[in-house]
Every structure is written in C-alpha cells, then in structure tokens.
Design a protein around this motif. Structure first.
Motif, PDB file in Angstrom:
ATOM      1  N   LEU A 185      34.750 121.799 122.110  1.00  0.00           N
ATOM      2  CA  LEU A 185      35.526 120.700 121.548  1.00  0.00           C
ATOM      3  C   LEU A 185      36.101 119.837 122.662  1.00  0.00           C
ATOM      4  CD1 LEU A 185      36.370 120.017 118.582  1.00  0.00           C
ATOM      5  CD2 LEU A 185      38.592 120.991 119.150  1.00  0.00           C
ATOM      6  N   ASP A 186      36.021 118.527 122.469  1.00  0.00           N
ATOM      7  CA  ASP A 186      36.620 117.606 123.425  1.00  0.00           C
ATOM      8  C   ASP A 186      38.129 117.859 123.486  1.00  0.00           C
ATOM      9  OD1 ASP A 186      35.620 114.397 124.306  1.00  0.00           O
ATOM     10  OD2 ASP A 186      37.644 115.182 124.655  1.00  0.00           O
ATOM     11  N   GLU A 187      38.636 117.974 124.695  1.00  0.00           N
ATOM     12  CA  GLU A 187      40.067 118.297 124.854  1.00  0.00           C
ATOM     13  C   GLU A 187      40.974 117.246 124.204  1.00  0.00           C
ATOM     14  OE1 GLU A 187      41.007 119.249 128.902  1.00  0.00           O
ATOM     15  OE2 GLU A 187      40.021 121.218 128.732  1.00  0.00           O
ATOM     16  N   THR A 188      40.489 116.003 124.110  1.00  0.00           N
ATOM     17  CA  THR A 188      41.341 114.966 123.503  1.00  0.00           C
ATOM     18  C   THR A 188      41.649 115.297 122.038  1.00  0.00           C
ATOM     19  OG1 THR A 188      39.390 113.642 123.005  1.00  0.00           O
ATOM     20  CG2 THR A 188      40.602 113.037 124.993  1.00  0.00           C
ATOM     21  N   VAL A 189      40.689 115.979 121.366  1.00  0.00           N
ATOM     22  CA  VAL A 189      40.942 116.364 119.962  1.00  0.00           C
ATOM     23  C   VAL A 189      42.122 117.335 119.905  1.00  0.00           C
ATOM     24  CG1 VAL A 189      39.945 117.457 117.890  1.00  0.00           C
ATOM     25  CG2 VAL A 189      38.503 116.032 119.360  1.00  0.00           C
ATOM     26  N   MET A 190      42.158 118.253 120.876  1.00  0.00           N
ATOM     27  CA  MET A 190      43.278 119.208 120.895  1.00  0.00           C
ATOM     28  C   MET A 190      44.593 118.462 121.149  1.00  0.00           C
ATOM     29  SD  MET A 190      41.852 122.481 122.924  1.00  0.00           S
ATOM     30  CE  MET A 190      40.164 123.028 122.755  1.00  0.00           C
ATOM     31  N   ILE A 191      44.560 117.595 122.143  1.00  0.00           N
ATOM     32  CA  ILE A 191      45.796 116.894 122.515  1.00  0.00           C
ATOM     33  C   ILE A 191      46.280 116.020 121.354  1.00  0.00           C
ATOM     34  CG2 ILE A 191      46.733 115.144 124.112  1.00  0.00           C
ATOM     35  CD1 ILE A 191      44.685 116.591 126.182  1.00  0.00           C
ATOM     36  N   GLU A 192      45.330 115.333 120.706  1.00  0.00           N
ATOM     37  CA  GLU A 192      45.708 114.507 119.539  1.00  0.00           C
ATOM     38  C   GLU A 192      46.318 115.349 118.425  1.00  0.00           C
ATOM     39  OE1 GLU A 192      42.173 111.272 120.227  1.00  0.00           O
ATOM     40  OE2 GLU A 192      42.044 112.590 118.494  1.00  0.00           O
ATOM     41  N   ASN A 193      45.952 116.627 118.370  1.00  0.00           N
ATOM     42  CA  ASN A 193      46.483 117.522 117.333  1.00  0.00           C
ATOM     43  C   ASN A 193      47.680 118.333 117.816  1.00  0.00           C
ATOM     44  OD1 ASN A 193      44.705 117.682 114.683  1.00  0.00           O
ATOM     45  ND2 ASN A 193      43.338 117.229 116.392  1.00  0.00           N
ATOM     46  N   GLY A 194      48.267 117.920 118.934  1.00  0.00           N
ATOM     47  CA  GLY A 194      49.496 118.543 119.415  1.00  0.00           C
ATOM     48  C   GLY A 194      49.303 119.902 120.055  1.00  0.00           C
ATOM     49  N   VAL A 195      48.096 120.158 120.553  1.00  0.00           N
ATOM     50  CA  VAL A 195      47.761 121.471 121.091  1.00  0.00           C
ATOM     51  C   VAL A 195      47.299 121.325 122.541  1.00  0.00           C
ATOM     52  CG1 VAL A 195      45.985 123.256 120.854  1.00  0.00           C
ATOM     53  CG2 VAL A 195      47.178 122.444 118.847  1.00  0.00           C
ATOM     54  N   ILE A 196      47.735 122.242 123.403  1.00  0.00           N
ATOM     55  CA  ILE A 196      47.347 122.160 124.815  1.00  0.00           C
ATOM     56  C   ILE A 196      46.093 122.996 125.050  1.00  0.00           C
ATOM     57  CG2 ILE A 196      48.088 122.733 127.188  1.00  0.00           C
ATOM     58  CD1 ILE A 196      50.979 122.198 126.177  1.00  0.00           C
ATOM     59  N   PRO A 197      45.056 122.413 125.669  1.00  0.00           N
ATOM     60  CA  PRO A 197      43.829 123.184 125.939  1.00  0.00           C
ATOM     61  C   PRO A 197      44.106 124.357 126.881  1.00  0.00           C
ATOM     62  CG  PRO A 197      43.482 120.824 126.299  1.00  0.00           C
ATOM     63  CD  PRO A 197      44.946 121.014 126.118  1.00  0.00           C
ATOM     64  N   ALA A 198      43.452 125.470 126.639  1.00  0.00           N
ATOM     65  CA  ALA A 198      43.674 126.676 127.452  1.00  0.00           C
ATOM     66  C   ALA A 198      42.376 127.475 127.534  1.00  0.00           C
ATOM     67  CB  ALA A 198      44.766 127.527 126.804  1.00  0.00           C
TER      68      ALA A 198
END
Ligand SMILES: NC(=O)c1ccc[n+]([C@@H]2O[C@H](COP(=O)([O-])OP(=O)(O)OC[C@H]3O[C@@H](n4cnc5c(N)ncnc54)[C@H](O)[C@@H]3O)[C@@H](O)[C@H]2O)c1
Ligand SMILES: O=C(O)[C@H](O)COP(=O)(O)O
Length: 349
Positions: free
Chosen positions: A186-199
């Motif tokens: 998953l593109d990290e921007t999707v995580m960030i847009e959903n309030g989640v930090i990639p790990a």
C-alpha cells in the motif's frame, strides 16, 4: 437462445437470513438476462459433471480447486459472495483466463464494527464483568479492573491496511488511539491520509497495545504471524483477528496467550472452522471468540447476493465485471470494457 447457465454447489446457502429470497436472480431478471441457477452436487466428480458446460460458477460452500476449474469448458466468470477469495484457486482460474469476482464493498462497515467491539470488549474485560454480576460477585474483580489503562493514547497497530482496517481506523480515531500500520503493498500516503503512521511488521508487533490482523488468506500470508512475532508483543497487549484464521500460526498464538507474551485475544476467525472440541482457545479465559460472523447484519446477505447477481448479469451481457481479483485476465477475454470501470481490489487482495 440458450439460457445463461450458472452452476452453484447445492445446499451451500449462506447462514445469515435472507429469507431464502432469490436476490441474485432478481438482479439477473432486472438486467433482462434469461438465466438459470442450477444447484449441483458438492462431490467433486458430480459437481464437475454438472458444471462442465456452465457459463458461470457461483462459488460457495466448497473449495474451487484447480481440478474443478480445469474441467470448466466455457466458464466466463467465477463469482464469490465473500471478500476473501481463499476458497477459489485464483491462480488456476487466471491460467484458464477466467475472471474471479468478489464483493469488496458490501459489508466492510459491519466487520469494522465487530473489530471495534472485540477491541473494547477485550480491553474493558466485558465478559469477566458480566460474569461477576451474574455470579453475585459484585465488584469483586475491581482490583484487577483498576489495572486497566486509559484507552486514549494507546497504540493500535494494523497488520495489512486494506478496506476493513481503514474502516476500523476511522472508528478508532475519535477514541484517541495512536495508529500505526504495516502493509507492504500500500502506498504510504494512503496510511497517512487515514491518520496512520507507516511501520514495519516488527514495529507493529512490538509497539502496539492492540495488534489488529487483517491480512488476506493469500498463500504467502498463511502462517504469517509466528512465535517470533508474538514474542515481540508487549505482555499487556491484545491481539485481534477479523481477517482469516490461517494467516496466524494458531499453535503459537495459543502458546503466547498461555505464556503471557500477550494479555488477551479477540478472534472472529480460527485456523479450522468450526473449531474442534479440544481447541484450547475455547477454554481460555483471556480470549473472546465469535463464529466468523463479523460481517453479519440485516443488510449483508441481501447486499452480497445482489452484488453477485449484478456481476453475473454483466458477464452474461459480455461486459467486464465490476470487482475482479485477477483483472489482467480481462484483457484476454471477449468481455467488453464499459464505463465506469472499477478494477476492484487488484492482485493483492
Ligand atoms: N471475518 C469476516 O467475516 C471477514 C469479512 C470480510 C473480510 N474478511 C477477511 O479480511 C481480509 C481483509 O479484508 P479487506 O476488505 O480489508 O481486504 P483488502 O483487499 O481491502 O485489503 C487487503 C490488504 O492486505 C494487503 N496485503 C496483501 N498481501 C499482503 C502481505 N503479504 N502482507 C501484508 N499485507 C498484505 C493488501 O495490500 C491490502 O491492503 C479479507 O481478505 C478477508 O479474508 C473477513
Ligand atoms: O471474506 C468474507 O467476506 C467473510 O469472511 C465472509 O466470508 P464467508 O461468507 O465465505 O464466510
């Protein structure tokens, strides 16, 4: 003109009420498709005999193995009424150029609600509290309850951050949870847009107060979480799974709960369903279970059946289906592209 022949395993009706109403057929009728849904015996040889000349397969109840798929002479689509496609050998279908469809959007909200229910019930020790009252042990367990931390500020870690996990994140945000996620596709921007930090996966396992498992039952995800991963968890952490049981090494999960590598688990899915009588999870006090019913609601059965009917109707009209899990095959079929086109969940579902 011959009827569009859809073959499905006999007696494999879904468990949650639809009143027996034929929503699939209604969807086909609305599209003016002259179709028949034929129930075939579930025994492999008999099923193959009935399905050999099927125009479409409505897949439910039995595993759709390469043996069955390779015997289909003119099948244009295999349609599933579930999100998970683990009951179909998608690789074999792809090799035969047969699109496989699922129902990606019909009951995500229910599954996310269920995940939040398990999160809160395990965290707030709901079962113990209920038992305490019924057994006239009013407030007896209070000292233990006083050890429960405040939910706000705890960390929720997702393993895979697909549609269900994102719907859980939307619910968890107002509770003040910090959120991290591991999803290599998953593109990290999707995580960030959903309030989640990639790990990384190791970070999710070691830093989370809740680990919520959402990996699909793809072959490479089988037994994805092992003893090594559970040993990384905080002893106070809670493990949740509303995805698929086989993505977790269940023996390792049981050991982790017994040894105190983690505190609690909330599980809607198990390695073998229904579980055997001697599955230790059934006797463990620090586990809350449900019977793979996270999607259940008054709407879900109708919604998924209508969606299956709509997919079958599109293919009967020689059009691309809406949600195809092996979209590359669409380019090689005689099915026509139409607008709007949604290529569905793509190859990582
Ligand atoms: N308990 C239930 O009743 C219920 C209901 C719906 C879905 N499910 C299960 O939950 C799973 C997730 O559902 P969803 O709608 O969120 O699916 P989804 O397809 O939207 O998301 C799956 C995610 O998994 C990721 N992924 C793929 N391969 C991976 C890997 N090797 N490692 C880590 N991540 C990987 C993908 O990038 C994707 O983001 C489904 O596959 C289904 O089996 C269970
Ligand atoms: O993947 C899903 O959609 C859910 O797990 C429900 O699937 P099932 O109807 O095959 O149990």
């Amino acid at each position: 003109m011959a009827k569009f022949r859809i073959v499905t395993p006999a007696g494999a009706s879904f468990t949650v009420a639809g009143g027996g109403y034929d929503y699939e057929m209604e969807a086909l009728n609305l599209a003016n498709i002259d179709a028949e849904i034929v129930e075939a015996p579930t025994d492999t040889a008999a099923f193959i005999a009935a399905a050999r000349d099927a125009d479409a397969i409505y897949a439910k109840g039995i595993p759709f193995t390469a043996e069955i798929i390779n015997a289909l002479d003119k099948c244009k689509v295999i349609s599933l009424g579930s999100v998970g496609v683990d009951s179909v050998d998608v690789k074999a279908a792809t090799a035969r150029g047969i699109p496989v469809t699922n129902v990606p959007d019909t009951f995500i909200e229910e599954v996310a609600d269920h995940c939040m229910m398990l999160l809160l019930a395990t965290f707030r020790r709901t079962i113990e509290q209920d038992r305490m009252v019924r057994e006239h042990r009013w407030r007896e367990g209070r000292p233990a309850l006083l050890q429960i931390p405040r939910l706000m500020g705890q960390t929720l870690g997702f393993v895979s951050f697909g549609r269900v996990a994102r719907a859980v994140a939307r619910r968890a945000k107002p509770f003040g949870l910090n959120m991290i996620a591991y999803d290599p596709f998953l593109d990290e921007t999707v995580m960030i847009e959903n309030g989640v930090i990639p790990a990384t996966l190791d970070e999710v396992m070691s830093r989370s107060d809740f680990v919520s498992m959402h990996a699909p039952a793809r072959p490479e995800c089988t037994g994805m979480l092992t003893e090594r991963h559970f040993k990384q968890m905080k002893p106070s952490a809670i493990f949740l799974n509303v995805g698929r049981g086989p993505t977790v090494d269940e023996a390792a999960l049981i050991k982790a709960l017994e040894q105190g590598w983690m505190a609690y688990a909330g599980l809607d899915v198990l390695e073998v369903e229904p579980p055997s009588h001697n599955n230790p999870l059934l006797k463990m006090e620090n586990v809350i279970l449900s019977a793979h019913t996270a999607s259940a609601s008054a709407r879900f059965d109708e919604a998924r059946k209508r969606r299956v009917g709509a997919e079958l109707a599109l293919v009967a009209q020689n059009k691309w289906p809406m949600s195809c899990v092996n979209p590359a095959v669409l380019q090689t079929t005689k099915l026509q592209r139409w607008q709007p086109v949604n290529l569905g969940r793509g190859p990582n579902s």
